[in-house]
Design a protein around this motif. Structure first.
Motif, PDB file in Angstrom:
ATOM      1  N   VAL A  48      -6.754  12.168   1.819  1.00  0.00           N
ATOM      2  CA  VAL A  48      -5.684  11.992   0.716  1.00  0.00           C
ATOM      3  C   VAL A  48      -4.230  11.978   1.008  1.00  0.00           C
ATOM      4  O   VAL A  48      -3.946  12.965   1.505  1.00  0.00           O
ATOM      5  CB  VAL A  48      -6.056  12.799  -0.535  1.00  0.00           C
ATOM      6  CG1 VAL A  48      -5.101  12.207  -1.751  1.00  0.00           C
ATOM      7  CG2 VAL A  48      -7.450  12.566  -1.085  1.00  0.00           C
ATOM      8  N   TYR A  49      -3.811  10.766   1.261  1.00  0.00           N
ATOM      9  CA  TYR A  49      -2.335  10.932   1.633  1.00  0.00           C
ATOM     10  C   TYR A  49      -1.325   9.666   1.206  1.00  0.00           C
ATOM     11  O   TYR A  49      -1.967   8.772   0.965  1.00  0.00           O
ATOM     12  CB  TYR A  49      -2.449  10.670   3.211  1.00  0.00           C
ATOM     13  CG  TYR A  49      -1.057  10.438   4.043  1.00  0.00           C
ATOM     14  CD1 TYR A  49      -0.576  11.746   4.202  1.00  0.00           C
ATOM     15  CD2 TYR A  49      -0.369   9.187   4.506  1.00  0.00           C
ATOM     16  CE1 TYR A  49       0.996  11.514   4.772  1.00  0.00           C
ATOM     17  CE2 TYR A  49       0.944   9.209   4.740  1.00  0.00           C
ATOM     18  CZ  TYR A  49       1.670  10.529   5.099  1.00  0.00           C
ATOM     19  OH  TYR A  49       2.752  10.331   5.850  1.00  0.00           O
ATOM     20  N   THR A  50      -0.080  10.387   0.939  1.00  0.00           N
ATOM     21  CA  THR A  50       0.873   9.202   0.589  1.00  0.00           C
ATOM     22  C   THR A  50       1.980   9.487   1.211  1.00  0.00           C
ATOM     23  O   THR A  50       2.413  10.530   1.495  1.00  0.00           O
ATOM     24  CB  THR A  50       1.346   9.705  -1.098  1.00  0.00           C
ATOM     25  OG1 THR A  50       0.272   9.691  -1.982  1.00  0.00           O
ATOM     26  CG2 THR A  50       2.257   8.712  -1.697  1.00  0.00           C
ATOM     27  N   PRO A  51       2.657   8.533   1.809  1.00  0.00           N
ATOM     28  CA  PRO A  51       3.818   8.454   2.541  1.00  0.00           C
ATOM     29  C   PRO A  51       5.059   9.297   1.917  1.00  0.00           C
ATOM     30  O   PRO A  51       5.029   9.024   0.738  1.00  0.00           O
ATOM     31  CB  PRO A  51       4.343   7.183   3.134  1.00  0.00           C
ATOM     32  CG  PRO A  51       2.907   6.388   3.156  1.00  0.00           C
ATOM     33  CD  PRO A  51       2.069   7.238   1.843  1.00  0.00           C
ATOM     34  N   ARG A  52       5.769  10.161   2.672  1.00  0.00           N
ATOM     35  CA  ARG A  52       6.737  10.649   1.890  1.00  0.00           C
ATOM     36  C   ARG A  52       7.518  10.173   0.954  1.00  0.00           C
ATOM     37  O   ARG A  52       8.128  10.382  -0.069  1.00  0.00           O
ATOM     38  CB  ARG A  52       7.672  11.675   2.984  1.00  0.00           C
ATOM     39  CG  ARG A  52       7.040  12.737   3.807  1.00  0.00           C
ATOM     40  CD  ARG A  52       7.834  13.680   4.430  1.00  0.00           C
ATOM     41  NE  ARG A  52       7.110  14.618   5.229  1.00  0.00           N
ATOM     42  CZ  ARG A  52       6.548  15.562   4.672  1.00  0.00           C
ATOM     43  NH1 ARG A  52       7.057  16.064   3.435  1.00  0.00           N
ATOM     44  NH2 ARG A  52       6.043  16.661   5.579  1.00  0.00           N
ATOM     45  N   ALA A  53       8.161   8.837   1.413  1.00  0.00           N
ATOM     46  CA  ALA A  53       8.909   7.906   0.749  1.00  0.00           C
ATOM     47  C   ALA A  53       8.599   7.574  -0.558  1.00  0.00           C
ATOM     48  O   ALA A  53       9.237   7.037  -1.505  1.00  0.00           O
ATOM     49  CB  ALA A  53       9.418   6.884   1.558  1.00  0.00           C
ATOM     50  N   GLU A  54       7.089   7.792  -0.854  1.00  0.00           N
ATOM     51  CA  GLU A  54       6.554   6.976  -2.191  1.00  0.00           C
ATOM     52  C   GLU A  54       5.994   8.183  -2.959  1.00  0.00           C
ATOM     53  O   GLU A  54       5.402   7.774  -3.827  1.00  0.00           O
ATOM     54  CB  GLU A  54       5.267   6.357  -1.546  1.00  0.00           C
ATOM     55  CG  GLU A  54       5.464   5.107  -0.656  1.00  0.00           C
ATOM     56  CD  GLU A  54       6.238   4.040  -1.188  1.00  0.00           C
ATOM     57  OE1 GLU A  54       6.719   4.218  -2.590  1.00  0.00           O
ATOM     58  OE2 GLU A  54       7.006   3.225  -0.316  1.00  0.00           O
ATOM     59  N   ARG A  55       6.201   9.379  -2.603  1.00  0.00           N
ATOM     60  CA  ARG A  55       5.690  10.466  -3.411  1.00  0.00           C
ATOM     61  C   ARG A  55       6.270  10.936  -4.538  1.00  0.00           C
ATOM     62  O   ARG A  55       7.486  10.422  -4.769  1.00  0.00           O
ATOM     63  CB  ARG A  55       5.782  11.853  -2.396  1.00  0.00           C
ATOM     64  CG  ARG A  55       4.824  11.773  -1.040  1.00  0.00           C
ATOM     65  CD  ARG A  55       4.719  13.006  -0.372  1.00  0.00           C
ATOM     66  NE  ARG A  55       4.098  12.873   0.803  1.00  0.00           N
ATOM     67  CZ  ARG A  55       3.857  13.628   1.709  1.00  0.00           C
ATOM     68  NH1 ARG A  55       4.564  14.813   1.765  1.00  0.00           N
ATOM     69  NH2 ARG A  55       3.100  13.223   2.929  1.00  0.00           N
ATOM     70  N   GLY A  56       5.682  11.439  -5.540  1.00  0.00           N
ATOM     71  CA  GLY A  56       6.200  11.745  -6.764  1.00  0.00           C
ATOM     72  C   GLY A  56       6.170  10.788  -8.090  1.00  0.00           C
ATOM     73  O   GLY A  56       6.637  10.707  -8.884  1.00  0.00           O
ATOM     74  N   ARG A  57       5.347   9.550  -7.543  1.00  0.00           N
ATOM     75  CA  ARG A  57       5.052   8.678  -8.566  1.00  0.00           C
ATOM     76  C   ARG A  57       3.753   8.699  -9.023  1.00  0.00           C
ATOM     77  O   ARG A  57       3.380   7.646  -9.823  1.00  0.00           O
ATOM     78  CB  ARG A  57       5.502   7.195  -7.758  1.00  0.00           C
ATOM     79  CG  ARG A  57       6.862   7.152  -7.238  1.00  0.00           C
ATOM     80  CD  ARG A  57       7.049   5.861  -6.556  1.00  0.00           C
ATOM     81  NE  ARG A  57       8.602   5.409  -6.398  1.00  0.00           N
ATOM     82  CZ  ARG A  57       9.230   6.073  -5.240  1.00  0.00           C
ATOM     83  NH1 ARG A  57       8.256   6.697  -4.322  1.00  0.00           N
ATOM     84  NH2 ARG A  57      10.534   5.727  -4.946  1.00  0.00           N
ATOM     85  N   GLY A  58       3.016   9.435  -8.624  1.00  0.00           N
ATOM     86  CA  GLY A  58       1.416   9.550  -9.296  1.00  0.00           C
ATOM     87  C   GLY A  58       0.851   8.716  -8.522  1.00  0.00           C
ATOM     88  O   GLY A  58      -0.601   8.448  -8.992  1.00  0.00           O
TER      89      GLY A  58
ATOM     90  N   PRO B 191       0.840  -1.150   0.090  1.00  0.00           N
ATOM     91  CA  PRO B 191      -0.196  -0.073  -0.007  1.00  0.00           C
ATOM     92  C   PRO B 191       0.992   1.173   0.115  1.00  0.00           C
ATOM     93  O   PRO B 191       1.849   1.336   1.041  1.00  0.00           O
ATOM     94  CB  PRO B 191      -0.868  -0.072   1.366  1.00  0.00           C
ATOM     95  CG  PRO B 191      -0.528  -1.590   1.676  1.00  0.00           C
ATOM     96  CD  PRO B 191       0.596  -1.981   1.300  1.00  0.00           C
ATOM     97  N   VAL B 192       0.551   2.092  -0.807  1.00  0.00           N
ATOM     98  CA  VAL B 192       1.334   3.560  -1.164  1.00  0.00           C
ATOM     99  C   VAL B 192       0.719   4.910  -1.037  1.00  0.00           C
ATOM    100  O   VAL B 192       1.169   5.672  -1.004  1.00  0.00           O
ATOM    101  CB  VAL B 192       2.298   3.308  -2.634  1.00  0.00           C
ATOM    102  CG1 VAL B 192       3.391   2.221  -2.366  1.00  0.00           C
ATOM    103  CG2 VAL B 192       1.417   2.920  -3.579  1.00  0.00           C
ATOM    104  N   SER B 193      -0.570   4.692  -0.859  1.00  0.00           N
ATOM    105  CA  SER B 193      -1.444   5.811  -0.810  1.00  0.00           C
ATOM    106  C   SER B 193      -2.763   5.400  -0.369  1.00  0.00           C
ATOM    107  O   SER B 193      -3.174   4.411  -0.444  1.00  0.00           O
ATOM    108  CB  SER B 193      -1.640   6.562  -2.373  1.00  0.00           C
ATOM    109  OG  SER B 193      -1.955   7.734  -2.019  1.00  0.00           O
TER     110      SER B 193
END
Length: 269
Positions: free
Chosen positions: A202-212, A183-185
């Motif tokens: 709506v949340y994405t952990p920092r390490a997973e951001r920038g991937r859409g 799970p990434v978002s």
């Protein structure tokens, strides 16, 4: 012209029914809060038409729905019950705050968006959406805490387990999984009331951001809301975050109104 107040959600629904139905988008916060609010209010014109609505969340935080300037300026709370924070459409909140004569400061500026034609992200992010299950609750509770920190809230002492569990049990929280199944978002949608539902959390952990991933999960939960019968799918963005504002517009969301949250910096007289 006067304000009326009640702690009875059914009485409020009956009094403000026409306004809530006609202006569901502008009343989205009130519709979402009315079953848990400590107090509900409506503004009636001399002919009986209701042209304003609000919900007061504990401890003393009114959220305006559609409210006329006259209603905002006329709103007075009893001594000792003056609000600490007020949220709602910018013009109405400013009119109320200025009429109190109390010093105040803006704490957040938001924009309400409504979904037009849903546009899938291009390029599509890797992975797929899935509805969250009970086994996901522990890490989702941690994500909810991180989300609160990201938007400037203080989560100290708060347990987000119940907050997340309710949404998971209702099937309203959607995850985006990377190709390896991680799970990434996440994103959630409110229950549909008066034809409107609101996307939030709506949340994405920092390490997973920038991937859409946020685009993928927002598109998925927005589509689920539409498929579930919502004629209006809404969301709020922080005007200080240009990235999220641009993202949602690429997905087909269009501005409705600007909102303001203010905090009073001194007690009432």
């Amino acid at each position: 012209m006067t304000w009326y107040f009640t702690e009875d959600a059914a009485a409020f629904r009956a009094a403000a029914a026409d306004l809530l139905a006609a202006e569901a988008a502008r009343n989205t916060a009130v519709l979402t809060l009315m079953d848990s609010a400590g107090r509900l209010g409506w503004w009636a014109e001399p002919d009986g038409r209701v042209t304003g609505a609000l919900a007061v969340s504990p401890p003393r935080e009114p959220s305006f729905g559609a409210v006329t300037m006259a209603a905002a300026r006329a709103l007075v709370f009893p001594a000792g019950e003056e609000p600490t924070v007020v949220r709602g459409e910018t013009a109405a909140v400013e009119a109320f705050a200025e009429a109190t004569g109390r010093p105040w400061t803006a704490i957040v500026r938001m924009r309400l968006f409504r979904l037009g034609e849903l546009v899938p992200p291009d390029p599509a992010p890797a992975g797929r959406p899935r509805v969250a299950g009970e086994a996901d609750i522990p890490f989702l509770s941690a994500w909810a805490r991180e989300f609160a920190l990201d938007i400037g809230e203080d989560p100290t002492g708060r347990d987000f387990t119940g907050h997340v569990t309710e949404r998971v049990v209702d099937g309203r929280l959607v995850l985006w999984e990377a190709p390896d199944g991680r799970p990434v978002s996440m994103a959630c949608v409110s229950p549909t009331i008066e034809g409107q539902a609101r996307v939030h959390l709506v949340y994405t952990p920092r390490a997973e951001r920038g991937r859409g991933y946020a685009a993928g999960v927002t598109e998925a939960v927005s589509r689920a809301a539409r498929d579930g019968g919502a004629s209006q799918v809404l969301l709020f963005t922080d005007l200080a975050n240009p990235t999220s504002n641009a993202l949602y517009q690429r997905l087909g969301y269009r501005p409705v109104t600007d909102h303001l949250g203010v905090e009073f910096t001194a007690p009432g007289d």
